[in-house]
Design a protein around this motif. Sequence first.
Motif, PDB file in Angstrom:
ATOM      1  N   GLU A  98      11.397  76.249  56.239  1.00  0.00           N
ATOM      2  CA  GLU A  98      11.548  77.649  55.859  1.00  0.00           C
ATOM      3  C   GLU A  98      11.207  77.812  54.390  1.00  0.00           C
ATOM      4  O   GLU A  98      11.521  76.947  53.558  1.00  0.00           O
ATOM      5  CB  GLU A  98      12.986  78.113  56.118  1.00  0.00           C
ATOM      6  CG  GLU A  98      13.216  79.594  55.878  1.00  0.00           C
ATOM      7  CD  GLU A  98      14.660  79.977  56.115  1.00  0.00           C
ATOM      8  OE1 GLU A  98      14.903  80.957  56.823  1.00  0.00           O
ATOM      9  OE2 GLU A  98      15.548  79.272  55.578  1.00  0.00           O
ATOM     10  N   LEU A  99      10.538  78.916  54.060  1.00  0.00           N
ATOM     11  CA  LEU A  99      10.257  79.307  52.687  1.00  0.00           C
ATOM     12  C   LEU A  99      11.147  80.494  52.344  1.00  0.00           C
ATOM     13  O   LEU A  99      11.162  81.497  53.069  1.00  0.00           O
ATOM     14  CB  LEU A  99       8.785  79.675  52.511  1.00  0.00           C
ATOM     15  CG  LEU A  99       8.380  80.215  51.136  1.00  0.00           C
ATOM     16  CD1 LEU A  99       8.567  79.160  50.065  1.00  0.00           C
ATOM     17  CD2 LEU A  99       6.933  80.712  51.145  1.00  0.00           C
ATOM     18  N   THR A 100      11.898  80.373  51.233  1.00  0.00           N
ATOM     19  CA  THR A 100      12.846  81.403  50.823  1.00  0.00           C
ATOM     20  C   THR A 100      12.368  82.012  49.518  1.00  0.00           C
ATOM     21  O   THR A 100      12.090  81.275  48.556  1.00  0.00           O
ATOM     22  CB  THR A 100      14.249  80.815  50.647  1.00  0.00           C
ATOM     23  OG1 THR A 100      14.626  80.155  51.860  1.00  0.00           O
ATOM     24  CG2 THR A 100      15.258  81.886  50.351  1.00  0.00           C
ATOM     25  N   ILE A 101      12.280  83.356  49.486  1.00  0.00           N
ATOM     26  CA  ILE A 101      11.839  84.089  48.294  1.00  0.00           C
ATOM     27  C   ILE A 101      12.946  85.074  47.927  1.00  0.00           C
ATOM     28  O   ILE A 101      13.313  85.941  48.734  1.00  0.00           O
ATOM     29  CB  ILE A 101      10.520  84.834  48.535  1.00  0.00           C
ATOM     30  CG1 ILE A 101       9.456  83.864  49.081  1.00  0.00           C
ATOM     31  CG2 ILE A 101      10.035  85.499  47.258  1.00  0.00           C
ATOM     32  CD1 ILE A 101       8.182  84.538  49.525  1.00  0.00           C
ATOM     33  N   LEU A 102      13.494  84.921  46.724  1.00  0.00           N
ATOM     34  CA  LEU A 102      14.608  85.760  46.280  1.00  0.00           C
ATOM     35  C   LEU A 102      14.109  86.824  45.318  1.00  0.00           C
ATOM     36  O   LEU A 102      13.420  86.521  44.339  1.00  0.00           O
ATOM     37  CB  LEU A 102      15.691  84.901  45.607  1.00  0.00           C
ATOM     38  CG  LEU A 102      16.912  85.664  45.076  1.00  0.00           C
ATOM     39  CD1 LEU A 102      17.686  86.294  46.227  1.00  0.00           C
ATOM     40  CD2 LEU A 102      17.810  84.738  44.257  1.00  0.00           C
ATOM     41  N   LYS A 112      13.203  83.603  42.530  1.00  0.00           N
ATOM     42  CA  LYS A 112      13.186  82.203  42.877  1.00  0.00           C
ATOM     43  C   LYS A 112      12.330  81.970  44.111  1.00  0.00           C
ATOM     44  O   LYS A 112      12.313  82.811  45.028  1.00  0.00           O
ATOM     45  CB  LYS A 112      14.592  81.662  43.152  1.00  0.00           C
ATOM     46  CG  LYS A 112      15.513  81.632  41.947  1.00  0.00           C
ATOM     47  CD  LYS A 112      15.090  80.551  40.937  1.00  0.00           C
ATOM     48  CE  LYS A 112      16.048  80.529  39.751  1.00  0.00           C
ATOM     49  NZ  LYS A 112      15.646  79.510  38.751  1.00  0.00           N
ATOM     50  N   LEU A 113      11.637  80.832  44.124  1.00  0.00           N
ATOM     51  CA  LEU A 113      10.932  80.338  45.296  1.00  0.00           C
ATOM     52  C   LEU A 113      11.603  79.028  45.707  1.00  0.00           C
ATOM     53  O   LEU A 113      11.669  78.075  44.927  1.00  0.00           O
ATOM     54  CB  LEU A 113       9.449  80.088  44.999  1.00  0.00           C
ATOM     55  CG  LEU A 113       8.578  81.315  44.720  1.00  0.00           C
ATOM     56  CD1 LEU A 113       7.185  80.876  44.295  1.00  0.00           C
ATOM     57  CD2 LEU A 113       8.473  82.189  45.960  1.00  0.00           C
ATOM     58  N   LYS A 114      12.132  78.971  46.929  1.00  0.00           N
ATOM     59  CA  LYS A 114      12.799  77.776  47.432  1.00  0.00           C
ATOM     60  C   LYS A 114      12.179  77.392  48.773  1.00  0.00           C
ATOM     61  O   LYS A 114      11.684  78.254  49.515  1.00  0.00           O
ATOM     62  CB  LYS A 114      14.308  78.017  47.613  1.00  0.00           C
ATOM     63  CG  LYS A 114      15.068  78.249  46.315  1.00  0.00           C
ATOM     64  CD  LYS A 114      15.130  76.975  45.490  1.00  0.00           C
ATOM     65  CE  LYS A 114      15.955  77.153  44.233  1.00  0.00           C
ATOM     66  NZ  LYS A 114      17.399  77.245  44.490  1.00  0.00           N
ATOM     67  N   CYS A 115      12.222  76.104  49.069  1.00  0.00           N
ATOM     68  CA  CYS A 115      11.612  75.600  50.290  1.00  0.00           C
ATOM     69  C   CYS A 115      12.554  74.609  50.949  1.00  0.00           C
ATOM     70  O   CYS A 115      13.260  73.858  50.274  1.00  0.00           O
ATOM     71  CB  CYS A 115      10.265  74.920  49.985  1.00  0.00           C
ATOM     72  SG  CYS A 115       9.391  74.309  51.453  1.00  0.00           S
ATOM     73  N   ARG A 116      12.555  74.616  52.287  1.00  0.00           N
ATOM     74  CA  ARG A 116      13.312  73.641  53.070  1.00  0.00           C
ATOM     75  C   ARG A 116      12.357  73.004  54.069  1.00  0.00           C
ATOM     76  O   ARG A 116      11.729  73.700  54.867  1.00  0.00           O
ATOM     77  CB  ARG A 116      14.480  74.322  53.804  1.00  0.00           C
ATOM     78  CG  ARG A 116      15.382  73.317  54.511  1.00  0.00           C
ATOM     79  CD  ARG A 116      16.547  73.985  55.229  1.00  0.00           C
ATOM     80  NE  ARG A 116      16.129  74.665  56.435  1.00  0.00           N
ATOM     81  CZ  ARG A 116      16.294  75.963  56.653  1.00  0.00           C
ATOM     82  NH1 ARG A 116      16.868  76.710  55.735  1.00  0.00           N
ATOM     83  NH2 ARG A 116      15.875  76.509  57.782  1.00  0.00           N
ATOM     84  N   THR A 117      12.242  71.663  54.023  1.00  0.00           N
ATOM     85  CA  THR A 117      11.334  70.935  54.902  1.00  0.00           C
ATOM     86  C   THR A 117      12.135  70.148  55.923  1.00  0.00           C
ATOM     87  O   THR A 117      13.359  70.021  55.837  1.00  0.00           O
ATOM     88  CB  THR A 117      10.439  69.992  54.083  1.00  0.00           C
ATOM     89  OG1 THR A 117      11.248  69.135  53.275  1.00  0.00           O
ATOM     90  CG2 THR A 117       9.511  70.797  53.182  1.00  0.00           C
ATOM     91  N   TYR A 118      11.388  69.596  56.879  1.00  0.00           N
ATOM     92  CA  TYR A 118      12.037  68.892  58.004  1.00  0.00           C
ATOM     93  C   TYR A 118      12.560  67.536  57.555  1.00  0.00           C
ATOM     94  O   TYR A 118      11.922  66.815  56.787  1.00  0.00           O
ATOM     95  CB  TYR A 118      11.032  68.704  59.148  1.00  0.00           C
ATOM     96  CG  TYR A 118      11.600  67.953  60.335  1.00  0.00           C
ATOM     97  CD1 TYR A 118      12.365  68.607  61.291  1.00  0.00           C
ATOM     98  CD2 TYR A 118      11.384  66.581  60.472  1.00  0.00           C
ATOM     99  CE1 TYR A 118      12.888  67.927  62.370  1.00  0.00           C
ATOM    100  CE2 TYR A 118      11.904  65.895  61.551  1.00  0.00           C
ATOM    101  CZ  TYR A 118      12.658  66.574  62.502  1.00  0.00           C
ATOM    102  OH  TYR A 118      13.190  65.891  63.560  1.00  0.00           O
ATOM    103  N   GLU A 119      13.738  67.181  58.058  1.00  0.00           N
ATOM    104  CA  GLU A 119      14.347  65.876  57.828  1.00  0.00           C
ATOM    105  C   GLU A 119      14.891  65.349  59.143  1.00  0.00           C
ATOM    106  O   GLU A 119      15.381  66.120  59.973  1.00  0.00           O
ATOM    107  CB  GLU A 119      15.479  65.961  56.798  1.00  0.00           C
ATOM    108  CG  GLU A 119      15.023  66.318  55.399  1.00  0.00           C
ATOM    109  CD  GLU A 119      16.183  66.355  54.422  1.00  0.00           C
ATOM    110  OE1 GLU A 119      17.321  66.082  54.864  1.00  0.00           O
ATOM    111  OE2 GLU A 119      15.963  66.661  53.237  1.00  0.00           O
ATOM    112  N   ILE A 120      14.808  64.038  59.316  1.00  0.00           N
ATOM    113  CA  ILE A 120      15.343  63.413  60.525  1.00  0.00           C
ATOM    114  C   ILE A 120      16.865  63.428  60.459  1.00  0.00           C
ATOM    115  O   ILE A 120      17.446  62.989  59.464  1.00  0.00           O
ATOM    116  CB  ILE A 120      14.821  61.975  60.662  1.00  0.00           C
ATOM    117  CG1 ILE A 120      13.287  61.973  60.744  1.00  0.00           C
ATOM    118  CG2 ILE A 120      15.425  61.290  61.881  1.00  0.00           C
ATOM    119  CD1 ILE A 120      12.695  60.583  60.799  1.00  0.00           C
ATOM    120  N   PRO A 121      17.557  63.938  61.487  1.00  0.00           N
ATOM    121  CA  PRO A 121      19.034  63.943  61.469  1.00  0.00           C
ATOM    122  C   PRO A 121      19.580  62.526  61.393  1.00  0.00           C
ATOM    123  O   PRO A 121      19.056  61.599  62.015  1.00  0.00           O
ATOM    124  CB  PRO A 121      19.407  64.637  62.782  1.00  0.00           C
ATOM    125  CG  PRO A 121      18.178  65.381  63.199  1.00  0.00           C
ATOM    126  CD  PRO A 121      17.023  64.585  62.687  1.00  0.00           C
TER     127      PRO A 121
END
Length: 1425
Positions: free
Chosen positions: A202-206, A182-191
């Motif tokens: 962050e880029l997540t590679i499983l 899996k390739l997953k990504c997390r991008t910036y969000e305003i709290p």
Amino acid sequence: MSCSLTNFGRIQDIDAVKRFLFPNIEGDLASSATSSDGWDDADWKWQEDDFEVNDKEETDGKKAQEKSWFQDCCISLSPTHDILVITYEEKAVFLTQKWDEEEESGTGYKYHISFKRNFNTIEGEHISSVMCVPLASQKRSSQGGPDWTCIMIGLTSGYVHMYTESGCLLISQLLHEEPVLKLKCRTYEIPRHSGVAEQMEELTILYPTVLVTIDGFSLFQSLRACRNQVARAAASGSDCIQPPPLAYKKWNLQDQEKKNDIVSTGVTTPCSFDQMSTASILGGYNATVKPSPPASSKYVTSGYAPYVGFYFALEGSVQPLMSDVALAVASKLKTALFTAASGWFGFKSSGEDQSNGSKRKPKVEPANSLGIRFGLPDLRRHGNSITLSPSRTLAVTNDSFGRVILIDVTRGVAIRVWKGYRDAQCGWIQVTETERDKTETPNKKGSWQTKSKGPSRSAVFLVIYAPRRGILEVWNIQQGPRVAAFNVDKSCRLVCPGYYIMGLNSTTAKTAHPPSFQSCLLQPDGFIKTITIPFHLALSDKNSKRARDIHLLKKITLSLQTADTQNGQWEESIMQTLLNMKIPSLKQQALEKTLHAKGLNSSFLTKVVTEIADQICSQDIQYRSYESKRLLHYCNVQLQLLYAYTAIKKVNEINGSAISEDDGARQSIEQVLMSVLTITKTEVEDLLNLLNDYQQVHSTRVHFQPDFMINTSSFIKCFDVDCYNHNEIDKHSEEQTRNLSTLIQTHLHGSLSDEQTLRLGGFMFKSILAGSSSINDFSVALKSIGLAPQVLMSVLLQLWLSSEELLQNLTSLCNLKDLMIEISQIVERNESVPTADTLSPWWQMVRDTLSKTTSVCTGLTAAMVARSVAMAMRLPMQGTDSKQIQEKFQEEDTEKDIDDTEMEKVSIDKSSESLISEEWVSVSLDIEQWNLLVDQLQDITAISCLLMVKPTKLPASTETAASKAWSSSQDSTLYTAIENLQNIEVSVDKMLHGGRGIVSEIIAKWVAKYGIPPSMLADSSPSVQEVYEDTINKEEKDRIYGSLSALRMRFPSSLEPDVLYSHSTWQYIVMWNKTPEVSQYLQQALFHLSFIKNTVLQHGICYMMWHTFLVKKVSAAAYLMEKVGKAPKDRLCRKDIGMSEIALGQFLDLACETLLKLYQIEVEASAVPAFSIEDTWQKISGPTSIAELAIDQPQCNYPLVDLHRQLCTIMHAVMVFGMRSVKPMSLFDSKGRNALFKDLSSNPQLPTHEIDVKLLSARQQILCRIISSAVSSLPITANANTTHMAMEWPNKVLQLGLSLDVDVDVLKRHYVCQLYGSGYDAMAQEVLVTVHEHAEMGSQLLDVVGQRLSHVVVNPDASSLGKLSRLPPSLISWIKSLNAVDLRNRKTPLQDTAILIGHIVNQLPEDHVQYSLAIQLVEAVDALM
């Protein structure tokens, strides 16, 4: 409003994508299509029944296989919906979005194939995962938006490739030797609030056993650097780039047997209680607790044993792996050293070593162990996928048992389970409230103000796609019901990215647009659909009443769109739906939609509003909410409007007559006007003459009679029912409780257009004004509307001012007066009838409206009617004294019986007679204001009569010779520019604020627009004016004279000839400044300027023309010529000066003429004029007039004016003859250059007569060149009647030479030589007699004679050979030494040459060295003749 599944886009050629990814399916289909070529026709005598079942199963299997190909692919759609990637095994297709404007099915976004290729660089390598990540733009203009999209591909070999949209490889790195799951990504969000920590990208590679994480910021910078490197390499023609290795963290996830999917919830910090409890459990009684809780990254996996696992990686415990970076740096250093050494020692590395180095397998770093914190154990359940919610607090998984489980990732528990969803695909949609909850509280003024509760609420919905059931469901989270379900195809794919743009921060994220979609459905036919969910579906059961009413509101909207007014059941359904709604605010919205629907009759709407009002009134007043009171007030206002609409419509349908035929027969139109307008017979005659003149010149246009019958919805839309405050609504509610029927004051809508206001006014007043309805029937209907009298009067006046066709029947003035009286009676008496020394606010409002109108004729009649009404309303007040005398008389003498009614009637009649009589003197200030306004409107109407005259120019064949002085300055370009001018509109208000010269200014605009000759503006005898009048039609000429004469009687001071000429001149120069290409405007300005008799005024206008408009362009042209050293081309002229090359030459000519006029004006010849204004317009304010400004201008410095004239003349010559190597400003010394373009009234240092020899030589050379160019432009064949523009230039040059201190005799001698060289002997003889240096002149002319004879000697004919042989050899040699090419005309007759040589002999003295040569030439010419 409910959930909807709408088309978002479409894959343009889905078959091409399928053929590339699955060529076998297309081959099977093709073979099956071609397998029936003639074989079915043969009679094989087989029993087909045995194969029917098998053929049907095989066909269904092929169809299922044809559709199921979508399920076998890896699909990723960018969150910005610009890139779509579809892969299968080793093949991939990139599709780019394009907008199709011609698409009508709602799928304007179409995805076209932009790149496709095979990615099997290693044998047996397949694509196992794909992801499209948009990267943020760093440009200031597109901050917060995407710049480009990176396509990340995970392979079964463990490699991760990153490409651009065009398929260019940026980064390729082996992170682990296992297939990428899996390739997953997390991008910036305003709290959302301050309690939530910011989450980094962050880029997540499983992989099957390890987890690799890459920091988003470093990845963003690396991708940008690689893309820039690729661009530079492509620009330089190279395809070799060296991507930098990535820094990453690698974790070995332990204690879980199999991992299929993973999500990263970001960095979390436990609370203090959880920290202490964990420390106590692990460390026991002696455990120590750190003062700050440790931050850790939480990862949630889905797989087997346990079913769901929770991993926590402490921040800072493991540094990013940099061995690859160090290896790359060392490799580069080694390569550099080896290359340098090979250059020193003369050897190079072999190709085999390089190939081995390139094939060397990269080093794979070992992973750090990361133990599981806790999980959800279920030995038989296998998790297939896990999807994180946008809030990062919930996650949903699907397993092998067909269950969908909702997990709280914060607490680590399963909170809900859905059964029967095998192979389900899940997604999330977060919906934000479009309108904030609002609360209303009364302020100090009694009105209600709105306050917001805070930030907008948001709700999260779960989307589940069950492919085996072919259904798409939307569920309310966490324990909410299913809110929507859609039947879809069984082979679709649900795409939920879960991320947005990489590279945003706290600043750029605020300007970023929200994602275009959060979850979408891709169908196998290529259509892409998005899911729209309204926020109200997230409301709980206690607020379900609102959702129900919203549904009913939507039902009413749909019903109104398909209205069947003839069906009684439809009307009953609408009414019952409205009555069933519970929330008053939504019920009011539904009622408003019903009232604004087209096609509904007023009786049905009245019934609906009455039922809703009765329903609210049935409630107890104590339990009635504010929204209910507001709805009740709304209903009562609408009922009042509906009743008024019905009454007015009924009045309009009654056909009657305001004035009977007998009355019209008894009274003439003059008597009617005298009675209606309360004026004398003389004033009536003047009014009728003025109206007759206006109608003669007024342009009648063919137009259809507008239909003023409006429907119910259009009538109701004209009124604003939401402008009432809290106090008004409460007061009305109390009156309704006490059963008091009071009239509610209504208001027109603030955004009502003029057209809508006219239609409303026509519906209310048109039938009364036309005389088809009675004012008595209309009175009750008029008052039932509830509008303020000011609004009614404003609507009536706007209708009257826009209906000039009503003036064709002057009896409509009687109806207008009746309407004004009816409306004025609504106003309080102290406002409409003030005291004698005060002004009425009511009538002042009417006067303000009439003073601003540009429909002056209708405004004049309305003002006279309003004045009559105001005077009539003052009669009872004037009769108060007589009534008091009557009462006193009754007290003293009770025996005498007096009828009060008769007494009052007699007094009013006597007052009316006194108003009409000429002996009446008005002492009321208000009536005086009316008289002043009427006089002003009469003046304005007279001006409008002149402005509407549009003279047409006669054809050139019908013009007399005397008129061509004017018409020669008019051409098609001027008339084309005149047609583009706007119409001139006047009003009293514009006149009062236009300044003391506004009358002349308006007439000057008309003069400039239609090109009226200046002679027609003068008040002189016809013999003088006939010079230029023949260019205009006689009928139009008489009309212009009549209008001008009438205006001069009204404006004797404002329309003085010199004042009018001044404004006309200025108007023309202003028009030229706006369109410099039309030089005729400037020419007309100078022509009108010459008609000004007062030299002071003429000097001031000319002075202002130069300093305001001309000097800027003259200076720009001078500096441009000085810069380029020649006549500038068209492009430079337009750029620096703002006009074309041709227009520049014409402008310089007119500039010279302007300076010449200014130089020749004698200011002392006239006295300073005094200007006055008419008595009617004494209150005029505004800017100072042009004439008054002109007489205040200082006297100019004449030598400085002459200096500018010299420069303009030289520049004009340069442009006319296209001269080169000329710098006009260089012909003046330093004092002259410094004095140029200074104020003409200043006294700078001017050039003296002591001129440098070089400067004088340059001046002489330029002037000689001008003379040569002028003579060269003459035709070669001279004629006695030859007239040419160039003939004027030598005289100009001679005058210029005198001003520049150049020897004029040199210029004359050069001019004579040029004329003789061109064959113009007669003209040359005229100039020859003015030359002073005879010897020098004769010497120069000898060369001209020799050049003429040289043509005969070099090209002799048969008859001339014998004659030439008798000439002296020395003379022949001298003649041959001269070149005849310098002569323009070589075929001059010998007789003219003989005359010329005779003049030469007379010019030369006998002791001159060339006198003997001249004698020989005389003999030679005689011999040749």
